[in-house]
Every structure is written in C-alpha cells, then in structure tokens.
Design an enzyme around this catalytic site. Structure first.
Site: not given
Length: 453
Positions: A18, A14
């Site tokens: 964020r 990933g």
C-alpha cells in the site's frame, strides 16, 4: 530490570504494497530516520541489549540499511509469510539463547514509547509469562479486543470473531507483546494454523499460556504506541505526531519556537536553551545548536554545528560540514558547506562559502563565492582573521587570504594574498562617451531586421 537480559524481535518482513514503493515499507522515514530504526531505538531505551530483525521483502536492502541504525542486530529471513508467530520463529536461533525477556515488536510502529516496553518488562519481572500491550479507544472498530476476566487477560479476540458484547470492549490489542524467555519457544511452537487464513497467529500465545496455568497480563499504553503505518498518508500523520512531540519537548527545555507548527526537527537535532527559532525552519539530520542562537525564518540546516549566540538566516542554507563558532553570522540567501566560520565572522548576504575557513572577525561581502570545484576535485580557501572581502568577489581555490587582508570589490582572486595586503583582481574601468547610445541604436536596428526577416 538492569540485571535481566532482553532480546527484541522486530518484525520487518512485510512488503508494504500500500506504500506503492520500491523501498521496503519499514525503511520509509520519520524525522529523517527509517521507521524500523525508531523501533530499534525504543527497544534499546527499554533495555533490550540485542535485536533480531526478521526481514523478507528487500532483504539485502534491509541488511545494508541496518548497518547504519542497528549495526549489531542479527537478521533473520522469513522465507514464507505464514503469520506473525511464524515470523517470530524465524528468529528461533536468537530466542533459544536464554534471554530473560523477549519483546516482540513491529517495524512499522515508529511512535512506540520505551516506557510502554519497560512497563511490559516489569510485569515479566513480577512473574508474568506473557504481557500484551493494549490501548483504549472510543472507536475500537477493526482492532482485536483484549478479553479479561477477574483482572487477568485470557484471550485476544479478532473483531470478526467477537460476540456482540465483546465488540463493546474498548481495550484493544496493539500487537506488541513481551514473553518470558523461558516460556517463549514452547508457547510459540504450540501455535497452530487452523483458521480461515491458515496462518500462525502470535495472538494465540495468550490462550495457550492461560491453558497451561501461566500468568498472562495486559498493560496499557497510548493509541500512538500502536499506530502502524501502511500508506503514505499514515506516514505523514505519524510524522506530524512525532514533530508535535519534539516541538513540545524543545519548548519545555527552553527553546523558543515562534510558530511551532512550521518548524521541523530531525530525529537527532540537538538545540540549546534560549535559542530562538523563527517560522518555517527545517532541520535535517546531524544538527547541533548551542544556547542563545537565533535561527531566522525560512532557513534550511543539516549536518551543521552552530555555537552559542550565532545568527543564521533568514533564508540561509547550512549544508553538512558547516561549523559556526561563537557569535558567527550567516545571513540571508547564503549557503555554507564544509566550512568553518570562526568567532564573530560575518557572511551576510547572497554568498556561497564551501570548503573554506573564515577567520575570526572577518567580513565577507555580498555576492562573494569561494570557487572550490573545478569539475573534478574540491579545493580549500583559507581567509585569515579580520580579513575583508569586498562584494561580488570570486576566490578561486586553492587560495589563502592572510590576516587583515583586503580584497577590493568585484575581484577575481587566483593567487594568495599576504597579511594586511590589498588585492585587486579586476580590469581597469573605461568610460566611452556616447558609446552607450550607439550600442542601443545598433541593437535596436538588428532586432527590427530579425522581425522583418
């Protein structure tokens, strides 16, 4: 269990947008160790002898980091992000080697407990083809629900697809899954992508297995086991949980923490019974403390070894390579780096000791420094047993102070001192009557002139 082979497939591809960081998400640290390394350690503790890291964003950085925490792990690159099942299949070559058990884990769940993984593997050993690790929560909103019938898991339903009745289910999917090796590739290859996102979801494995008449079950773990980290606020929260666990473990093993919530451990801190730790102490990686030590308030310790009954701080800094032998003392506002403080030696106040050995029973006066660096190279200072170093002394390395040597306060020592010798390295004092008043008047006059100008 010990006879069953096991591979952990750890998904770490990933981007972690964020986190707002150039560093891959799973390399952000909890207790001084990358999140993904905590996952690897849990897998190893659960008996997974081999690891497959599925990486993507920051692949080279991930490979380099993995050499430290998982040197034997294989890395597989997920070129396109097409869902969790697709990510697992990036490690097809490893899965195809015929392991008894396959553990599918996530690199951003650093609080996973090995016991939860062992429980899942035990179900595989009993004949289950797929085991899902679930957790219960009074607020299941946002989580996939584990749908059971007659005590058997039949599906994992994403919340948006749940009926009103299914939304009331509080048994939720952690994302962690164990798959029998003999079924793994067949099940994964049947996962389709006919969904809103066009992705291959690992959760579909459950219904596929049920449809083939295979045994599917769920085990229960705590919510913390499923806690995934997506931003820095959640990272701090996970750090807090980890520290709370470790503090309790330390206290139950015989360590006194005066103010537990102010003490911070590293992932590898070793600390012996009857050690007392005062408030606001930080332990970095590589610290080993024997029994009966006293660590006073506001000390910062990393890469150091502290023997039994030593006294450290307050406001002490021990840097990597600091090695304190029994009953040694490093006091307030002292810094020690790459140096051995022998048994009973005292480094009491406002002192820097670097690249040195302080002999047993030696006393280092306040304000002493070892001048170990010339801007290009480091040099060694050796201080013998029972030596006395007077306050505000500078020992210019390389230099040796012999056993029982005595250094007069305020000295700058540039040559070695024999055993039991007394060394002065300072200019003789001169006192000039009235000169102080004359200098003050001269300085005041000069200052007044500058103001007028």
């Amino acid at each position: 269990m010990s006879q069953r082979s096991c591979l952990s497939v750890i998904l770490a591809a990933g981007e972690g947008t964020r986190m707002k960081s150039a560093l891959p998400k799973v390399l952000h640290k909890i207790a001084g160790l990358p999140m993904v390394a905590h996952v690897v350690k849990a897998a190893e503790a659960a008996g997974a002898g081999d690891q497959a890291l599925v990486i993507g964003h920051g692949a080279e950085e991930m490979r380099k980091a993995a050499q430290k925490f998982a040197p034997k792990a294989e890395s597989f690159v997920q070129e396109k992000r097409l869902g969790t099942a697709h990510a697992v299949l990036a490690a097809r070559d490893a899965i195809s080697r015929g392991y008894d058990d396959i553990l599918v884990m996530f690199g951003d769940t650093p609080l996973i407990d090995p016991e939860a993984l062992i429980a899942a593997r035990l179900n595989l050993a009993k004949g289950a083809a797929v085991v899902v690790v679930g957790f219960r929560t009074s607020n299941p909103s946002g989580y996939g629900r584990l749908i059971e019938k007659a005590g058997k898991l039949v599906a994992i339903r994403e919340e948006k697809d749940c009926t009103d009745e299914e939304k009331k289910i509080t048994f939720c999917n952690s994302g962690l899954m164990a798959i029998a090796g003999k079924h793994a590739l067949k099940l994964l290859d049947q996962v389709g992508h006919k969904n809103a996102k066009g992705e291959y979801y690992l959760t579909d494995v459950v219904e596929i297995a049920v449809g083939q008449g295979l045994d599917v079950s769920a085990t229960e773990a705590s919510f913390e086991n499923a806690l995934g980290i997506n931003n820095r606020a959640e990272l701090a929260g996970a750090e807090g949980i980890w520290q709370t666990r470790r503090r309790r473990e330390a206290m139950l093993s015989g360590v006194t923490l005066i103010s537990p919530e102010t003490v911070f451990f590293s992932h590898d801190t070793e600390i012996g019974a009857d050690t007392i730790v005062e408030p606001n102490v930080w332990f970095g990686p590589g610290v080993k403390i024997a029994e009966g030590a006293n660590i006073h308030a506001f000390s910062h310790i990393e890469g150091a070894t502290i023997a039994s009954n030593c006294d450290v701080g307050p406001f002490a800094r021990l840097r990597p390579g600091a090695d304190l032998k029994q009953k040694a003392k490093v006091g307030n506002f002292c810094e020690v780096k790459q140096a051995t403080i022998e048994e009973g030696a005292k480094v009491n106040h406002l002192t820097y000791i670097g690249d040195a050995r302080i002999g047993a029973g030696a006393n280092i006066g306040a304000g002493t420094i070892t001048c170990n660096y010339d801007g290009y190279s480091k040099f060694f200072t050796d201080i013998g047993e029972g030596a006395f170093i007077g306050s505000n002394s500078s020992l210019v390395a390389p230099v040796t102070i012999g056993k029982g040597g005595y250094i007069a306060s305020g000295s700058v020592i540039t040559e070695s001192v024999p055993e039991d010798a007394l060394a002065f390295g300072r200019a003789r004092q001169r006192t000039l009557a009235g000169k102080g008043k004359e200098m003050r008047e001269r300085f005041a006059s000069a200052a007044a002139a500058r103001k007028k100008g």
